[in-house]
Design a protein around this motif. Structure first.
Motif: not given
Length: 171
Positions: A25-39
């Motif tokens: 979950g935390r890694l997915l959130h970090a990846a989502t922040l990196l790609t700047a995609e909507p959650p």
């Protein structure tokens, strides 16, 4: 011998499953922040996470006391940096086409450093070593990215004629 290998494989799978349950979950959130995609719509982030977890699992037996989360985060960051570099080389428009939201205003390098430093809590020295940059450069990029987020550029004012035309068109 086969029983020992089967037992080792089963233990390895259980350990990895426990790691994924706690860290994905935390890694997915970090990846989502990196790609700047909507959650809710983050295929690039999910792909980055899958690659990072696969890489971590492949090296699971070689961790020898290392934190698997650090290994997964490191791979996630380097993979994102490599992909962003290839997109960025193709032109700024291609690199930013996928980015949305406030983080979308930042360059991929700024997002990477900001996520590592502020979201993940990685020390400047570690981030610099991971990215192959001097510590001062990491600090400068982080400060610039933070300033961009805190003080976004003002939206250009619409001309008065356009506003009058828009008001006249609405009933």
């Amino acid at each position: 011998m086969r029983e020992r290998q089967a037992s080792h494989s089963a233990r390895r799978a259980r350990e990895f499953q426990a790691f994924v349950a706690g860290a994905a979950g935390r890694l997915l959130h970090a990846a989502t922040l990196l790609t700047a995609e909507p959650p809710g719509d983050n295929p690039r982030a999910r792909r980055l996470l899958s690659l990072s977890l696969a890489h971590t699992y492949a090296g699971w037996d070689r961790l020898h006391g290392e934190d698997p989360y650090d290994r997964a985060r490191q791979y996630l960051a380097t993979r994102f940096a490599r992909e962003a570099w290839h997109r960025y080389r193709g032109g700024l428009g291609r690199a930013r086409r996928y980015a949305t939201g406030p983080l979308g205003r930042l360059t991929p390098r700024e997002r990477l450093i900001l996520v590592l430093r502020l979201y993940e809590g990685v020390a400047e020295e570690q981030a610099a070593a991971l990215l192959g940059l001097p510590v001062e450069r990491v600090r400068t990029i982080c400060d610039r990215a933070t300033a961009t987020l805190l003080h976004p550029p003002a939206a250009p004012a619409r001309p008065v004629a356009a506003e009058a035309k828009a008001k006249a068109a609405t009933p």
